[in-house]
Design a protein around this motif. Sequence first.
Motif, PDB file in Angstrom:
ATOM      1  N   ARG A   1      22.896  19.096-103.490  1.00  0.00           N
ATOM      2  CA  ARG A   1      23.491  19.202-102.337  1.00  0.00           C
ATOM      3  C   ARG A   1      24.752  19.248-101.901  1.00  0.00           C
ATOM      4  O   ARG A   1      25.546  17.986-102.166  1.00  0.00           O
ATOM      5  CB  ARG A   1      22.639  18.867-101.674  1.00  0.00           C
ATOM      6  N   ARG A   2      25.310  20.022-101.177  1.00  0.00           N
ATOM      7  CA  ARG A   2      26.901  20.602-101.150  1.00  0.00           C
ATOM      8  C   ARG A   2      26.711  20.217 -99.703  1.00  0.00           C
ATOM      9  O   ARG A   2      26.342  21.086 -99.095  1.00  0.00           O
ATOM     10  CB  ARG A   2      27.550  21.938-101.616  1.00  0.00           C
ATOM     11  N   TRP A   3      27.408  19.301 -99.192  1.00  0.00           N
ATOM     12  CA  TRP A   3      27.579  18.646 -97.788  1.00  0.00           C
ATOM     13  C   TRP A   3      29.156  19.590 -97.342  1.00  0.00           C
ATOM     14  O   TRP A   3      30.203  18.776 -97.541  1.00  0.00           O
ATOM     15  CB  TRP A   3      27.618  16.944 -97.362  1.00  0.00           C
ATOM     16  N   SER A   4      28.844  19.932 -95.777  1.00  0.00           N
ATOM     17  CA  SER A   4      30.193  20.124 -95.541  1.00  0.00           C
ATOM     18  C   SER A   4      30.686  18.781 -94.887  1.00  0.00           C
ATOM     19  O   SER A   4      30.263  17.970 -94.443  1.00  0.00           O
ATOM     20  CB  SER A   4      30.223  21.666 -94.320  1.00  0.00           C
ATOM     21  N   VAL A   5      31.892  19.018 -94.504  1.00  0.00           N
ATOM     22  CA  VAL A   5      33.202  18.007 -94.040  1.00  0.00           C
ATOM     23  C   VAL A   5      32.335  18.194 -92.757  1.00  0.00           C
ATOM     24  O   VAL A   5      31.897  16.951 -92.441  1.00  0.00           O
ATOM     25  CB  VAL A   5      34.938  17.953 -93.130  1.00  0.00           C
ATOM     26  N   GLU A   6      31.754  18.647 -91.415  1.00  0.00           N
ATOM     27  CA  GLU A   6      31.500  18.948 -90.256  1.00  0.00           C
ATOM     28  C   GLU A   6      30.007  17.925 -90.502  1.00  0.00           C
ATOM     29  O   GLU A   6      29.429  17.319 -89.839  1.00  0.00           O
ATOM     30  CB  GLU A   6      31.114  20.168 -89.819  1.00  0.00           C
ATOM     31  N   GLU A   7      28.647  18.652 -91.533  1.00  0.00           N
ATOM     32  CA  GLU A   7      27.723  17.609 -92.200  1.00  0.00           C
ATOM     33  C   GLU A   7      28.059  16.217 -92.231  1.00  0.00           C
ATOM     34  O   GLU A   7      27.263  15.409 -91.867  1.00  0.00           O
ATOM     35  CB  GLU A   7      27.041  18.389 -93.325  1.00  0.00           C
ATOM     36  N   LYS A   8      29.121  15.917 -93.136  1.00  0.00           N
ATOM     37  CA  LYS A   8      28.994  14.345 -93.229  1.00  0.00           C
ATOM     38  C   LYS A   8      29.310  13.582 -92.135  1.00  0.00           C
ATOM     39  O   LYS A   8      28.906  12.428 -91.872  1.00  0.00           O
ATOM     40  CB  LYS A   8      30.167  14.289 -94.539  1.00  0.00           C
ATOM     41  N   ARG A   9      30.240  14.327 -91.262  1.00  0.00           N
ATOM     42  CA  ARG A   9      31.042  13.563 -90.252  1.00  0.00           C
ATOM     43  C   ARG A   9      29.746  13.159 -88.553  1.00  0.00           C
ATOM     44  O   ARG A   9      29.549  12.577 -88.714  1.00  0.00           O
ATOM     45  CB  ARG A   9      31.725  14.374 -89.337  1.00  0.00           C
ATOM     46  N   ARG A  10      28.849  14.403 -88.989  1.00  0.00           N
ATOM     47  CA  ARG A  10      27.802  14.021 -87.779  1.00  0.00           C
ATOM     48  C   ARG A  10      26.553  13.333 -88.542  1.00  0.00           C
ATOM     49  O   ARG A  10      26.199  11.707 -87.814  1.00  0.00           O
ATOM     50  CB  ARG A  10      26.471  15.620 -87.879  1.00  0.00           C
ATOM     51  N   ILE A  11      26.848  12.966 -89.537  1.00  0.00           N
ATOM     52  CA  ILE A  11      25.589  11.694 -90.402  1.00  0.00           C
ATOM     53  C   ILE A  11      26.486  10.815 -89.728  1.00  0.00           C
ATOM     54  O   ILE A  11      25.702   9.500 -89.699  1.00  0.00           O
ATOM     55  CB  ILE A  11      25.246  12.467 -91.864  1.00  0.00           C
ATOM     56  N   VAL A  12      28.186  10.625 -90.579  1.00  0.00           N
ATOM     57  CA  VAL A  12      28.528   9.328 -89.887  1.00  0.00           C
ATOM     58  C   VAL A  12      28.351   9.347 -89.011  1.00  0.00           C
ATOM     59  O   VAL A  12      28.158   7.742 -88.287  1.00  0.00           O
ATOM     60  CB  VAL A  12      29.824   9.785 -90.973  1.00  0.00           C
ATOM     61  N   ALA A  13      28.898   9.664 -88.120  1.00  0.00           N
ATOM     62  CA  ALA A  13      28.567   9.971 -86.873  1.00  0.00           C
ATOM     63  C   ALA A  13      26.952   8.953 -86.034  1.00  0.00           C
ATOM     64  O   ALA A  13      26.669   8.122 -85.417  1.00  0.00           O
ATOM     65  CB  ALA A  13      28.915  10.382 -85.330  1.00  0.00           C
ATOM     66  N   GLU A  14      25.878   9.229 -86.758  1.00  0.00           N
ATOM     67  CA  GLU A  14      24.377   9.025 -86.230  1.00  0.00           C
ATOM     68  C   GLU A  14      25.135   7.325 -86.461  1.00  0.00           C
ATOM     69  O   GLU A  14      23.839   6.535 -86.095  1.00  0.00           O
ATOM     70  CB  GLU A  14      23.186   9.336 -87.098  1.00  0.00           C
ATOM     71  N   THR A  15      25.307   7.159 -87.666  1.00  0.00           N
ATOM     72  CA  THR A  15      25.244   5.641 -88.122  1.00  0.00           C
ATOM     73  C   THR A  15      26.110   4.873 -87.239  1.00  0.00           C
ATOM     74  O   THR A  15      26.273   3.484 -87.548  1.00  0.00           O
ATOM     75  CB  THR A  15      25.622   5.492 -90.185  1.00  0.00           C
ATOM     76  N   ILE A  16      26.695   5.380 -86.400  1.00  0.00           N
ATOM     77  CA  ILE A  16      28.362   4.302 -85.744  1.00  0.00           C
ATOM     78  C   ILE A  16      27.392   4.115 -84.381  1.00  0.00           C
ATOM     79  O   ILE A  16      27.858   2.800 -83.869  1.00  0.00           O
ATOM     80  CB  ILE A  16      29.309   4.862 -85.800  1.00  0.00           C
ATOM     81  N   GLU A  17      25.932   4.574 -83.865  1.00  0.00           N
ATOM     82  CA  GLU A  17      26.159   4.399 -83.136  1.00  0.00           C
ATOM     83  C   GLU A  17      25.283   2.819 -82.472  1.00  0.00           C
ATOM     84  O   GLU A  17      24.187   2.619 -83.992  1.00  0.00           O
ATOM     85  CB  GLU A  17      23.811   5.837 -82.187  1.00  0.00           C
ATOM     86  N   PRO A  18      25.089   2.108 -81.795  1.00  0.00           N
ATOM     87  CA  PRO A  18      23.989   1.394 -81.326  1.00  0.00           C
ATOM     88  C   PRO A  18      23.179   1.166 -82.206  1.00  0.00           C
ATOM     89  O   PRO A  18      22.075   2.369 -81.384  1.00  0.00           O
ATOM     90  CB  PRO A  18      24.615   1.071 -79.672  1.00  0.00           C
TER      91      PRO A  18
END
Length: 67
Positions: A22-39
């Motif tokens: 799977r090729r993830w765009s930078v935007e997709e990676k950032r969105r997934i990472v942002a989900e992990t930072i949520e409380p």
Amino acid sequence: MSVAAEEDEVHAEELGRRRRRRRWSVEEKRRIVAETIEPGASVSIVARRHDVNANQVFSWRRRFAAE
């Protein structure tokens, strides 16, 4: 992912072939990472939701934290 792509993956798995990378765009990676930072978020659960290895998500977190 499109229905056709999902069908191709299922078919490949039935034949015992490996799935395509799977090729993830930078935007997709950032969105997934942002989900992990949520409380209360779990990296493992977020990774599974997006069908990506949790170690990959941890790697993206380190990468984006350094920027």
